[in-house]
Design an enzyme around this catalytic site. Sequence first.
Site, mmCIF file in Angstrom:
data_model
loop_
_atom_site.group_PDB
_atom_site.id
_atom_site.type_symbol
_atom_site.label_atom_id
_atom_site.label_comp_id
_atom_site.label_asym_id
_atom_site.label_seq_id
_atom_site.Cartn_x
_atom_site.Cartn_y
_atom_site.Cartn_z
ATOM 1 N N HIS A 9 33.847 41.181 41.825
ATOM 2 C CA HIS A 9 34.567 41.287 40.563
ATOM 3 C C HIS A 9 34.268 40.066 39.692
ATOM 4 O O HIS A 9 33.615 39.113 40.121
ATOM 5 C CB HIS A 9 36.071 41.409 40.823
ATOM 6 C CG HIS A 9 36.464 42.725 41.427
ATOM 7 N ND1 HIS A 9 36.725 42.871 42.779
ATOM 8 C CD2 HIS A 9 36.624 43.949 40.881
ATOM 9 C CE1 HIS A 9 37.037 44.133 43.027
ATOM 10 N NE2 HIS A 9 36.992 44.811 41.895
ATOM 11 N N THR A 26 47.001 44.357 39.334
ATOM 12 C CA THR A 26 46.029 43.977 38.319
ATOM 13 C C THR A 26 44.820 43.355 39.010
ATOM 14 O O THR A 26 44.676 43.425 40.229
ATOM 15 C CB THR A 26 46.668 43.004 37.305
ATOM 16 O OG1 THR A 26 45.779 42.805 36.226
ATOM 17 C CG2 THR A 26 47.003 41.671 37.947
ATOM 18 N N ASN A 27 43.932 42.707 38.258
ATOM 19 C CA ASN A 27 42.753 42.061 38.840
ATOM 20 C C ASN A 27 43.189 40.939 39.782
ATOM 21 O O ASN A 27 43.947 40.044 39.379
ATOM 22 C CB ASN A 27 41.878 41.478 37.732
ATOM 23 C CG ASN A 27 41.394 42.546 36.774
ATOM 24 O OD1 ASN A 27 40.533 43.348 37.087
ATOM 25 N ND2 ASN A 27 41.993 42.580 35.583
ATOM 26 N N LEU A 28 42.682 40.973 41.003
ATOM 27 C CA LEU A 28 43.086 40.033 42.033
ATOM 28 C C LEU A 28 41.975 39.039 42.336
ATOM 29 O O LEU A 28 40.793 39.331 42.160
ATOM 30 C CB LEU A 28 43.457 40.781 43.308
ATOM 31 C CG LEU A 28 44.584 41.810 43.160
ATOM 32 C CD1 LEU A 28 44.662 42.686 44.399
ATOM 33 C CD2 LEU A 28 45.913 41.117 42.900
ATOM 34 N N GLY A 66 44.312 42.628 52.205
ATOM 35 C CA GLY A 66 44.892 42.765 53.536
ATOM 36 C C GLY A 66 45.063 41.440 54.252
ATOM 37 O O GLY A 66 46.068 41.218 54.937
ATOM 38 N N TYR A 83 36.033 55.694 41.239
ATOM 39 C CA TYR A 83 36.984 54.872 42.006
ATOM 40 C C TYR A 83 38.409 55.123 41.515
ATOM 41 O O TYR A 83 39.341 55.266 42.322
ATOM 42 C CB TYR A 83 36.612 53.396 41.859
ATOM 43 C CG TYR A 83 37.563 52.437 42.530
ATOM 44 C CD1 TYR A 83 37.553 52.263 43.906
ATOM 45 C CD2 TYR A 83 38.471 51.688 41.781
ATOM 46 C CE1 TYR A 83 38.418 51.373 44.533
ATOM 47 C CE2 TYR A 83 39.344 50.790 42.389
ATOM 48 C CZ TYR A 83 39.309 50.640 43.771
ATOM 49 O OH TYR A 83 40.173 49.756 44.375
#
Length: 317
Positions: free
Chosen positions: A184, A169-171, A21, A141
């Site tokens: 993560h 995808t993975n951020l 965000g 999740y």
Amino acid sequence: MQESLPLDARIHVAGHRGLVGSAVHRHLLAQGHENLITASSSELDLRDRDATFDFYREQRPQVVVLAAAKVGGILANDTYPADFYSDNVRIQVNVMDAAKEYGVQRLLFLGSSCIYPKFADQPIREDSLLTGTLEPTNDAYAIAKISGVLHVQALRRQHGLRYVSAMPTNLYGPGDNFDLETSHVLPAMIRKFHEAKVADHAPVTLWGTGSPMREFLHVDDLARAVVTILERYDDPAPINVGTGIDLTIRDLAHAVQTAVGHAGEIVWDAEKPDGTPRKQLDVTRLTALGWAPQIELVDGIRSTYEWFLQHEQEMSR
């Protein structure tokens, strides 16, 4: 469809203080958008249906980017599945229902690539959704996010709303979560290697074998994709957001180690879970809209580490 977002459109960025965000908020401000609507979680608990409806009735946004979510890494998802399911379903249902009730014209729901089956064909196409079993360490999740995709599709079918969903995808990037219990993999590595470097280049222990393949997208690239999707995509199917390029966790570890400047040993704890063996997204639909990532992984890791160093003291408080 191609329809630019008016600079005076009232846009609610839900979750504007989170990793995603905040990047979307920064990008919209940089583009000159004047009427961004925000509320922190202390000001508005999106799990509270009445409060969410009151907020939408008062603010009357025209566009919503639904980036608010309870998120975490493999340990957090595996430890608190009920929390991840309950919080995310309530946030999604409340925001989408309030958006429908108070005339929101465009809404983008941000999900996650974990919605796809654990052993989906690679690269993963959007039509792989619901074709196989999920990765058990984050299935709660994933089911919550899948329900969000289906909610978008139901609102389109029943009410004709131009709402869409995107699966990043993975951020990683500025504003990431570096807490070792809930983060993560990439930000967790940054913190581990940094702390080991400070401790005279002590060994770093990482989970699993290092063999799983993962894809990583800088959150500022995602923010640009969000605007592209809102302006150019109008379809019930989710759309993938990623680079289309992956690497092993072992190679990622070496890249982070180099960026941090850690010179010690890496120890792999094979007793810990690896998770899904591979998650590479097919981004054909997105690139067809004219979007492409701009930030190379090595550059993104380096700048994210610099952000971590600048904010390390406040994060430790």
